[in-house]
Every structure is written in structure tokens, then in C-alpha cells.
Motif scaffolding. Structure first.
Motif, PDB file in Angstrom:
ATOM      1  N   PHE A 171     -36.129  75.191  38.079  1.00 56.39           N
ATOM      2  CA  PHE A 171     -36.101  75.444  36.648  1.00 56.39           C
ATOM      3  C   PHE A 171     -35.659  74.187  35.907  1.00 56.39           C
ATOM      4  CE2 PHE A 171     -34.011  76.779  32.725  1.00 56.39           C
ATOM      5  CZ  PHE A 171     -34.986  77.596  32.174  1.00 56.39           C
ATOM      6  N   SER A 172     -36.423  73.824  34.849  1.00 56.12           N
ATOM      7  CA  SER A 172     -36.111  72.596  34.105  1.00 56.12           C
ATOM      8  C   SER A 172     -36.155  72.822  32.601  1.00 56.12           C
ATOM      9  CB  SER A 172     -37.099  71.482  34.490  1.00 56.12           C
ATOM     10  OG  SER A 172     -38.437  71.881  34.237  1.00 56.12           O
ATOM     11  N   GLY A 173     -35.978  74.074  32.172  1.00 60.01           N
ATOM     12  CA  GLY A 173     -35.996  74.378  30.748  1.00 60.01           C
ATOM     13  C   GLY A 173     -34.700  74.003  30.059  1.00 60.01           C
ATOM     14  N   SER A 174     -34.535  74.485  28.843  1.00 56.98           N
ATOM     15  CA  SER A 174     -33.333  74.191  28.052  1.00 56.98           C
ATOM     16  C   SER A 174     -32.202  75.132  28.449  1.00 56.98           C
ATOM     17  CB  SER A 174     -33.647  74.365  26.566  1.00 56.98           C
ATOM     18  OG  SER A 174     -33.908  75.738  26.282  1.00 56.98           O
ATOM     19  N   ARG A 175     -31.001  74.836  27.958  1.00 58.21           N
ATOM     20  CA  ARG A 175     -29.865  75.713  28.240  1.00 58.21           C
ATOM     21  C   ARG A 175     -30.067  77.092  27.611  1.00 58.21           C
ATOM     22  NH1 ARG A 175     -25.020  73.320  30.162  1.00 58.21           N
ATOM     23  NH2 ARG A 175     -24.166  75.423  30.035  1.00 58.21           N
ATOM     24  N   SER A 176     -30.671  77.140  26.420  1.00 60.92           N
ATOM     25  CA  SER A 176     -30.908  78.441  25.794  1.00 60.92           C
ATOM     26  C   SER A 176     -31.944  79.237  26.586  1.00 60.92           C
ATOM     27  CB  SER A 176     -31.354  78.275  24.340  1.00 60.92           C
ATOM     28  OG  SER A 176     -32.573  77.572  24.255  1.00 60.92           O
ATOM     29  N   GLN A 177     -32.945  78.560  27.127  1.00 61.00           N
ATOM     30  CA  GLN A 177     -33.940  79.245  27.963  1.00 61.00           C
ATOM     31  C   GLN A 177     -33.317  79.712  29.274  1.00 61.00           C
ATOM     32  OE1 GLN A 177     -36.763  76.056  28.002  1.00 61.00           O
ATOM     33  NE2 GLN A 177     -37.850  76.795  26.179  1.00 61.00           N
ATOM     34  N   LEU A 178     -32.403  78.914  29.800  1.00 53.76           N
ATOM     35  CA  LEU A 178     -31.688  79.335  31.008  1.00 53.76           C
ATOM     36  C   LEU A 178     -30.873  80.585  30.730  1.00 53.76           C
ATOM     37  CD1 LEU A 178     -30.638  78.999  33.884  1.00 53.76           C
ATOM     38  CD2 LEU A 178     -28.940  77.383  32.998  1.00 53.76           C
ATOM     39  N   LYS A 179     -30.196  80.622  29.595  1.00 50.83           N
ATOM     40  CA  LYS A 179     -29.420  81.808  29.223  1.00 50.83           C
ATOM     41  C   LYS A 179     -30.313  83.040  29.163  1.00 50.83           C
ATOM     42  CE  LYS A 179     -26.192  83.469  25.647  1.00 50.83           C
ATOM     43  NZ  LYS A 179     -26.937  84.667  25.205  1.00 50.83           N
ATOM     44  N   ARG A 180     -31.489  82.854  28.588  1.00 46.92           N
ATOM     45  CA  ARG A 180     -32.435  83.967  28.507  1.00 46.92           C
ATOM     46  C   ARG A 180     -32.888  84.407  29.903  1.00 46.92           C
ATOM     47  NH1 ARG A 180     -38.412  83.596  25.685  1.00 46.92           N
ATOM     48  NH2 ARG A 180     -39.090  85.712  26.276  1.00 46.92           N
ATOM     49  N   ALA A 181     -33.131  83.447  30.788  1.00 48.02           N
ATOM     50  CA  ALA A 181     -33.541  83.776  32.157  1.00 48.02           C
ATOM     51  C   ALA A 181     -32.434  84.512  32.902  1.00 48.02           C
ATOM     52  CB  ALA A 181     -33.916  82.499  32.907  1.00 48.02           C
ATOM     53  N   VAL A 182     -31.201  84.109  32.676  1.00 48.52           N
ATOM     54  CA  VAL A 182     -30.065  84.796  33.301  1.00 48.52           C
ATOM     55  C   VAL A 182     -29.984  86.230  32.804  1.00 48.52           C
ATOM     56  CG1 VAL A 182     -27.545  84.844  33.463  1.00 48.52           C
ATOM     57  CG2 VAL A 182     -28.770  82.672  33.725  1.00 48.52           C
ATOM     58  N   GLU A 183     -30.161  86.414  31.504  1.00 44.91           N
ATOM     59  CA  GLU A 183     -30.126  87.767  30.933  1.00 44.91           C
ATOM     60  C   GLU A 183     -31.266  88.621  31.470  1.00 44.91           C
ATOM     61  OE1 GLU A 183     -30.212  86.845  26.785  1.00 44.91           O
ATOM     62  OE2 GLU A 183     -28.042  86.494  26.657  1.00 44.91           O
ATOM     63  N   ARG A 184     -32.380  87.981  31.815  1.00 47.05           N
ATOM     64  CA  ARG A 184     -33.526  88.693  32.420  1.00 47.05           C
ATOM     65  C   ARG A 184     -33.276  88.992  33.905  1.00 47.05           C
ATOM     66  NH1 ARG A 184     -36.989  90.492  35.186  1.00 47.05           N
ATOM     67  NH2 ARG A 184     -39.192  90.869  34.742  1.00 47.05           N
ATOM     68  N   GLU A 185     -32.150  88.487  34.433  1.00 47.14           N
ATOM     69  CA  GLU A 185     -31.755  88.662  35.831  1.00 47.14           C
ATOM     70  C   GLU A 185     -32.725  87.976  36.784  1.00 47.14           C
ATOM     71  OE1 GLU A 185     -31.056  92.854  36.490  1.00 47.14           O
ATOM     72  OE2 GLU A 185     -29.065  92.694  35.603  1.00 47.14           O
ATOM     73  N   CYS A 186     -33.194  86.801  36.368  1.00 44.87           N
ATOM     74  CA  CYS A 186     -33.997  85.975  37.256  1.00 44.87           C
ATOM     75  C   CYS A 186     -33.122  85.355  38.338  1.00 44.87           C
ATOM     76  CB  CYS A 186     -34.678  84.847  36.476  1.00 44.87           C
ATOM     77  SG  CYS A 186     -35.935  85.395  35.300  1.00 44.87           S
ATOM     78  N   TRP A 187     -33.767  85.004  39.440  1.00 45.32           N
ATOM     79  CA  TRP A 187     -33.144  84.199  40.478  1.00 45.32           C
ATOM     80  C   TRP A 187     -33.605  82.759  40.283  1.00 45.32           C
ATOM     81  CZ3 TRP A 187     -30.225  86.388  44.667  1.00 45.32           C
ATOM     82  CH2 TRP A 187     -30.120  87.781  44.617  1.00 45.32           C
ATOM     83  N   PHE A 188     -32.925  81.832  40.960  1.00 44.08           N
ATOM     84  CA  PHE A 188     -33.238  80.408  40.812  1.00 44.08           C
ATOM     85  C   PHE A 188     -33.220  79.751  42.184  1.00 44.08           C
ATOM     86  CE2 PHE A 188     -31.011  81.976  37.102  1.00 44.08           C
ATOM     87  CZ  PHE A 188     -31.814  81.566  36.048  1.00 44.08           C
ATOM     88  N   SER A 189     -34.290  79.015  42.513  1.00 46.86           N
ATOM     89  CA  SER A 189     -34.274  78.224  43.745  1.00 46.86           C
ATOM     90  C   SER A 189     -34.094  76.756  43.368  1.00 46.86           C
ATOM     91  CB  SER A 189     -35.541  78.442  44.567  1.00 46.86           C
ATOM     92  OG  SER A 189     -36.713  78.142  43.850  1.00 46.86           O
ATOM     93  N   VAL A 190     -33.099  76.133  43.975  1.00 46.49           N
ATOM     94  CA  VAL A 190     -32.737  74.752  43.659  1.00 46.49           C
ATOM     95  C   VAL A 190     -32.670  73.967  44.957  1.00 46.49           C
ATOM     96  CG1 VAL A 190     -31.405  75.606  41.690  1.00 46.49           C
ATOM     97  CG2 VAL A 190     -30.216  75.012  43.798  1.00 46.49           C
ATOM     98  N   GLY A 191     -32.852  72.662  44.853  1.00 45.54           N
ATOM     99  CA  GLY A 191     -32.868  71.859  46.065  1.00 45.54           C
ATOM    100  C   GLY A 191     -32.257  70.494  45.880  1.00 45.54           C
ATOM    101  N   PRO A 192     -32.259  69.705  46.957  1.00 48.36           N
ATOM    102  CA  PRO A 192     -31.648  68.368  46.902  1.00 48.36           C
ATOM    103  C   PRO A 192     -32.240  67.481  45.820  1.00 48.36           C
ATOM    104  CG  PRO A 192     -32.077  69.004  49.172  1.00 48.36           C
ATOM    105  CD  PRO A 192     -32.733  70.043  48.316  1.00 48.36           C
ATOM    106  N   ALA A 193     -33.559  67.554  45.601  1.00 52.38           N
ATOM    107  CA  ALA A 193     -34.176  66.695  44.586  1.00 52.38           C
ATOM    108  C   ALA A 193     -33.723  67.087  43.190  1.00 52.38           C
ATOM    109  CB  ALA A 193     -35.703  66.761  44.700  1.00 52.38           C
ATOM    110  N   MET A 194     -33.639  68.380  42.907  1.00 52.76           N
ATOM    111  CA  MET A 194     -33.175  68.840  41.604  1.00 52.76           C
ATOM    112  C   MET A 194     -31.719  68.434  41.383  1.00 52.76           C
ATOM    113  SD  MET A 194     -33.142  72.720  40.092  1.00 52.76           S
ATOM    114  CE  MET A 194     -32.496  73.078  38.442  1.00 52.76           C
TER     115      MET A 194
END
Length: 252
Positions: A148-171
Motif C-alpha cells: 500500500f502506497s496511498g496517503s495517510r487519510s486513505q490508509l485510515k479509510r482502509a483500516v476502517e474498512r478492515e483491510c489487511w496489508f502485506s508489506v515487505g523488505p523493499a517497502m
């Protein structure tokens, strides 16, 4: 641990990578970029219990390959996993934006109509549009926003939607990536490499390189690397339980 977003079929020596992942007991979600790649990619998982294959149609290929949605529908019932799918708002992809929307909407509709699926979602420069689409399908309970590379406000919205996030060494190698990961609920974080495309220090990542994410995550979370590994493994179990539990529910 599990690499939740890896293009296994696109490694130069894919069978060797598959064998080494199995030897190291590293699980991996092998995402496909086109439905026509399904057959060859599933063969890589044969006899290798740590590998699961996802059916996908990458947004960057939506304009060329949307005719393959008939194959997507054919194979969807064969797996609990979908990916890589989503939207890409980069300038080079805007020319076929309507095709992207058509494909992503078709995928979400198919997933919403069937049993619960784990969906690995691409949202580069399109986080708002991806979330808008997800909001139309509230039956989908296990979307994973890959890198995920969106804005902080978009991240907040994704969290409220109860999305999961996959992150890695490059990120986690970049300041923006670390800032976003720090704001993610640690019980919704999974690991990925996005290999063989993602690199750290100009070296392509293999599935077992997910362990390189533990140190940076531990630092962000203020815990030990051991506690971070325990948290990630608990998250993996929780996510997969949502899918397997769905299989046991009676249908109306």
C-alpha cells in the motif's frame, strides 16, 4: 511464515525457488498476472504443500487481457486465493482505465457471489478508487492491500474498512513505506516480497527474504524480532481462519 505476494512463475528458475521455499518451510502465495498463466503456475505448487496459487488479472494488463475473464471465472472455484488484481493509476495505465474498472469490478463481483476468498490487491496511485470499489462489496471480508502506497487519510479509510496489508523488505526500505506501516494496526500486517520484481540494494528478493522485514517491523513496533515473528504468525493464522471458517458455514 508466509510470503503473501510472490510471482513464483516469473522467477528465472521457478522450480528451484519453489523447492528452496519448501525446504526452508516458507509458505508462499503464488499470484498470477493473467488467468492463462494458471495452469503452468499451479503445476509449480504440485507436490509442494507450502505453496498456494492465486488466480489474477493484473491491472496493468487489463486492456490487453480482459477477454481472459472467462478463464478467471472458470478457475475461480479451484482456489481460495485471488491476485494480483486491482487498479493502477499510473500515467502509463490511464489510457485503459475503463478496462481496469471493468476487470476489477468483475473480479469483486465474482468473489462476492461465491465463497470467501483472500484477495491480494494492487492499488498504486489508485487507493481511493480501490477502496470505492471495495465499499460496494461489503461481503468481501479478506482484502489484502499489497504494498500500500496511498496517503495517510486513505490508509485510515482502509483500516476502517478492515483491510489487511502485506508489506515487505523493499517497502520498509523507504521512509514513506515505514511511515505507512507504522500507522497500520499490527494485527492486520502480513509479509510479502513481491519477488522477483522487488529489490533491496539492487538484489531481487526470494520468498525466504521475508525474514528481512522482521527487524524493521520490530523497530517500528518497539518489540523484539521474536515478538514480531509471533505477531506475524498469529496474523497469518487469523486471516486463514477467516477463509476456512467460511467454508464450514451452511449456505442458505
Amino acid at each position: 511464515m508466509i510470503d503473501f505476494h510472490c510471482h513464483l512463475d516469473l522467477y528465472q528458475s521457478a522450480p528451484a525457488v519453489a523447492d528452496e521455499s519448501q525446504r526452508r518451510d516458507v509458505g508462499l502465495l503464488s499470484v498470477t498476472t493473467t488467468p492463462s498463466a494458471w495452469g503452468g503456475t499451479t503445476r509449480l505448487a504440485k507436490g509442494r504443500s507450502a505453496i498456494r496459487t492465486a488466480i489474477g488479472l493484473h491491472p496493468q494488463l487489463a486492456g490487453q487481457r480482459k477477454h481472459e475473464l472467462v478463464l478467471f471465472d472458470r478457475y475461480l472455484a479451484s482456489t481460495l486465493f485471488v491476485g494480483e488484481v486491482g487498479l493502477d493509476g499510473s500515467p502509463e495505465c490511464r489510457g485503459f482505465w475503463d478496462d481496469q474498472l471493468e476487470v476489477f469490478d468483475h473480479v469483486l463481483q465474482a468473489c462476492s457471489s461465491g465463497g470467501e476468498k483472500v484477495i491480494s490487491i494492487h492499488s498504486r496511485r489508485a487507493a481511493k478508487d480501490v477502496l470505492d470499489q471495495l465499499d460496494r462489496y461489503d461481503r468481501i471480508k479478506t482484502p489484502i492491500l499489497h504494498w500500500f502506497s496511498g496517503s495517510r487519510s486513505q490508509l485510515k479509510r482502509a483500516v476502517e474498512r478492515e483491510c489487511w496489508f502485506s508489506v515487505g523488505p523493499a517497502m520498509l526500505a523507504g521512509a514513506k513505506g515505514r511511515d505507512l506501516v507504522a500507522a497500520m494496526p499490527n494485527d492486520k500486517v502480513l509479509l510479502e516480497t513481491d519477488g522477483p520484481f522487488a529489490q533491496v540494494r539492487r538484489q531481487g528478493l526470494n520468498p525466504w527474504d521475508i525474514t528481512a522485514a522482521l527487524g524493521p517491523l520490530a523497530e517500528l513496533w518497539g518489540v523484539t524480532a521474536h515478538e514480531t515473528r509471533q505477531r506475524i504468525e498469529a496474523n497469518e493464522r487469523a486471516l486463514l481462519a477467516l477463509v476456512t471458517d467460511a467454508l464450514r458455514r451452511p449456505t442458505n
